[in-house]
Design a protein around this motif. Structure first.
Motif, PDB file in Angstrom:
ATOM      1  N   UNK A   1     -39.551  30.861 -46.388  1.00 58.85           N
ATOM      2  CA  UNK A   1     -40.648  30.168 -45.741  1.00 58.85           C
ATOM      3  C   UNK A   1     -40.105  29.331 -44.586  1.00 58.85           C
ATOM      4  N   UNK A   2     -40.871  29.288 -43.514  1.00 56.88           N
ATOM      5  CA  UNK A   2     -40.495  28.529 -42.324  1.00 56.88           C
ATOM      6  C   UNK A   2     -40.675  27.023 -42.525  1.00 56.88           C
ATOM      7  N   UNK A   3     -39.766  26.274 -41.951  1.00 54.07           N
ATOM      8  CA  UNK A   3     -39.862  24.817 -41.902  1.00 54.07           C
ATOM      9  C   UNK A   3     -41.122  24.439 -41.116  1.00 54.07           C
ATOM     10  N   UNK A   4     -41.718  23.318 -41.430  1.00 54.86           N
ATOM     11  CA  UNK A   4     -42.887  22.823 -40.706  1.00 54.86           C
ATOM     12  C   UNK A   4     -42.653  21.365 -40.333  1.00 54.86           C
ATOM     13  N   UNK A   5     -43.262  20.871 -39.252  1.00 52.27           N
ATOM     14  CA  UNK A   5     -43.158  19.445 -38.929  1.00 52.27           C
ATOM     15  C   UNK A   5     -43.748  18.597 -40.060  1.00 52.27           C
ATOM     16  N   UNK A   6     -43.315  17.358 -40.146  1.00 55.48           N
ATOM     17  CA  UNK A   6     -43.793  16.447 -41.193  1.00 55.48           C
ATOM     18  C   UNK A   6     -45.302  16.231 -41.082  1.00 55.48           C
ATOM     19  N   UNK A   7     -45.932  16.028 -42.218  1.00 54.81           N
ATOM     20  CA  UNK A   7     -47.377  15.792 -42.265  1.00 54.81           C
ATOM     21  C   UNK A   7     -47.754  14.628 -41.355  1.00 54.81           C
ATOM     22  N   UNK A   8     -48.785  14.831 -40.545  1.00 61.02           N
ATOM     23  CA  UNK A   8     -49.300  13.794 -39.658  1.00 61.02           C
ATOM     24  C   UNK A   8     -48.464  13.525 -38.419  1.00 61.02           C
ATOM     25  N   UNK A   9     -47.406  14.309 -38.205  1.00 68.78           N
ATOM     26  CA  UNK A   9     -46.517  14.032 -37.071  1.00 68.78           C
ATOM     27  C   UNK A   9     -46.945  14.723 -35.777  1.00 68.78           C
ATOM     28  N   UNK A  10     -47.895  15.628 -35.839  1.00 69.82           N
ATOM     29  CA  UNK A  10     -48.343  16.361 -34.660  1.00 69.82           C
ATOM     30  C   UNK A  10     -49.743  15.887 -34.270  1.00 69.82           C
ATOM     31  N   UNK A  11     -50.015  15.930 -32.974  1.00 69.86           N
ATOM     32  CA  UNK A  11     -51.301  15.414 -32.488  1.00 69.86           C
ATOM     33  C   UNK A  11     -51.907  16.380 -31.481  1.00 69.86           C
ATOM     34  N   UNK A  12     -53.194  16.692 -31.701  1.00 69.58           N
ATOM     35  CA  UNK A  12     -53.910  17.550 -30.772  1.00 69.58           C
ATOM     36  C   UNK A  12     -54.139  16.799 -29.471  1.00 69.58           C
ATOM     37  N   UNK A  13     -54.182  17.557 -28.387  1.00 75.12           N
ATOM     38  CA  UNK A  13     -54.622  17.054 -27.095  1.00 75.12           C
ATOM     39  C   UNK A  13     -55.850  17.882 -26.732  1.00 75.12           C
ATOM     40  N   UNK A  14     -56.705  17.333 -25.921  1.00 65.54           N
ATOM     41  CA  UNK A  14     -57.876  18.079 -25.475  1.00 65.54           C
ATOM     42  C   UNK A  14     -57.951  18.021 -23.962  1.00 65.54           C
ATOM     43  N   UNK A  15     -58.226  19.154 -23.357  1.00 64.48           N
ATOM     44  CA  UNK A  15     -58.384  19.240 -21.921  1.00 64.48           C
ATOM     45  C   UNK A  15     -59.649  20.031 -21.657  1.00 64.48           C
ATOM     46  N   UNK A  16     -60.561  19.434 -20.942  1.00 66.05           N
ATOM     47  CA  UNK A  16     -61.868  20.054 -20.683  1.00 66.05           C
ATOM     48  C   UNK A  16     -62.508  20.540 -21.979  1.00 66.05           C
ATOM     49  N   UNK A  17     -62.366  19.763 -23.036  1.00 63.02           N
ATOM     50  CA  UNK A  17     -62.986  20.078 -24.316  1.00 63.02           C
ATOM     51  C   UNK A  17     -62.262  21.103 -25.159  1.00 63.02           C
ATOM     52  N   UNK A  18     -61.151  21.644 -24.666  1.00 63.51           N
ATOM     53  CA  UNK A  18     -60.429  22.670 -25.411  1.00 63.51           C
ATOM     54  C   UNK A  18     -59.196  22.070 -26.082  1.00 63.51           C
ATOM     55  N   UNK A  19     -58.925  22.483 -27.329  1.00 66.88           N
ATOM     56  CA  UNK A  19     -57.762  21.941 -28.041  1.00 66.88           C
ATOM     57  C   UNK A  19     -56.447  22.525 -27.536  1.00 66.88           C
ATOM     58  N   UNK A  20     -55.457  21.650 -27.431  1.00 67.93           N
ATOM     59  CA  UNK A  20     -54.093  22.050 -27.074  1.00 67.93           C
ATOM     60  C   UNK A  20     -53.179  21.518 -28.158  1.00 67.93           C
ATOM     61  N   UNK A  21     -52.140  22.264 -28.470  1.00 69.39           N
ATOM     62  CA  UNK A  21     -51.174  21.828 -29.476  1.00 69.39           C
ATOM     63  C   UNK A  21     -50.265  20.735 -28.948  1.00 69.39           C
ATOM     64  N   UNK A  22     -49.531  20.134 -29.845  1.00 70.53           N
ATOM     65  CA  UNK A  22     -48.562  19.092 -29.520  1.00 70.53           C
ATOM     66  C   UNK A  22     -47.278  19.781 -29.053  1.00 70.53           C
ATOM     67  N   UNK A  23     -46.862  19.566 -27.791  1.00 74.07           N
ATOM     68  CA  UNK A  23     -45.673  20.275 -27.307  1.00 74.07           C
ATOM     69  C   UNK A  23     -44.385  19.902 -28.043  1.00 74.07           C
ATOM     70  N   UNK A  24     -44.365  18.753 -28.712  1.00 73.44           N
ATOM     71  CA  UNK A  24     -43.170  18.412 -29.499  1.00 73.44           C
ATOM     72  C   UNK A  24     -43.118  19.229 -30.782  1.00 73.44           C
ATOM     73  N   UNK A  25     -44.261  19.517 -31.355  1.00 72.50           N
ATOM     74  CA  UNK A  25     -44.324  20.262 -32.608  1.00 72.50           C
ATOM     75  C   UNK A  25     -44.456  21.764 -32.394  1.00 72.50           C
ATOM     76  N   UNK A  26     -45.133  22.135 -31.332  1.00 74.40           N
ATOM     77  CA  UNK A  26     -45.420  23.539 -31.061  1.00 74.40           C
ATOM     78  C   UNK A  26     -45.050  23.857 -29.615  1.00 74.40           C
ATOM     79  N   UNK A  27     -43.753  23.931 -29.314  1.00 76.30           N
ATOM     80  CA  UNK A  27     -43.336  24.215 -27.938  1.00 76.30           C
ATOM     81  C   UNK A  27     -43.426  25.695 -27.568  1.00 76.30           C
TER      82      UNK A  27
END
Length: 151
Positions: A1-27
């Motif tokens: 199984x793949x490692x995952x970032x710690x719970x609550x450590x990633x944060x969504x960003x929104x641009x023009x109403x669309x969700x973007x992932x956290x570049x630190x967690x999902x580069x």
């Protein structure tokens, strides 16, 4: 199984109403099997490959603090498989929530999918390099087409 970032450590960003992932967690992460030299024999032919477990999805959702029903999200590859994204690397996977205002429980309408498809088509036609398409989708999928002069 793949490692995952710690719970609550990633944060969504929104641009023009669309969700973007956290570049630190999902580069993003690319498959070493897909290169600019071989798109015709890899991403530009039919077929697919991925195997992500339910447990990995739940852990990734926890990383982003996503607590809604998984039916209201898509476990998405930041760099899609059709653009040579790594199918199982946790750095390329994130729980993409439905767009804001989305009716809870009605599934996911994903505006990112047509962008991925158009990028795939242009790469396979030789109009855009694989690396340029991958960089554009990672930087900001909502502007990827315009950034490459395609939208």
């Amino acid at each position: 199984m793949q490692q995952q970032p710690a719970a609550g450590s990633c944060h969504y960003r929104y641009l023009r109403g669309e969700p973007l992932g956290d570049p630190k967690c999902t580069p993003g992460a690319v498959s070493p099997a897909v290169t600019q030299a071989n798109p015709k024999s890899t991403i530009c032919r039919r077929g697919g490959y991925t195997s992500v477990t339910g447990r990995e999805k739940r852990l990734n959702a926890a990383s982003y603090g996503f607590t809604r029903c998984m039916g209201d999200a898509e476990y998405d590859h930041l760099i899609s498989l059709q653009l040579g994204g790594d199918p199982n690397d946790y750095r390329n996977l994130w729980v993409e929530p439905a767009d804001p205002g989305h009716k809870k429980g009605s599934g996911v309408t994903d505006a990112k999918d047509p962008v991925e498809t158009k990028l795939h088509t242009t790469v396979c036609r030789g109009q855009v390099t694989l690396a340029a398409a991958q960089k554009a989708i990672v930087t900001d999928w909502t502007t990827a087409l315009s950034r490459l002069g395609l939208g």
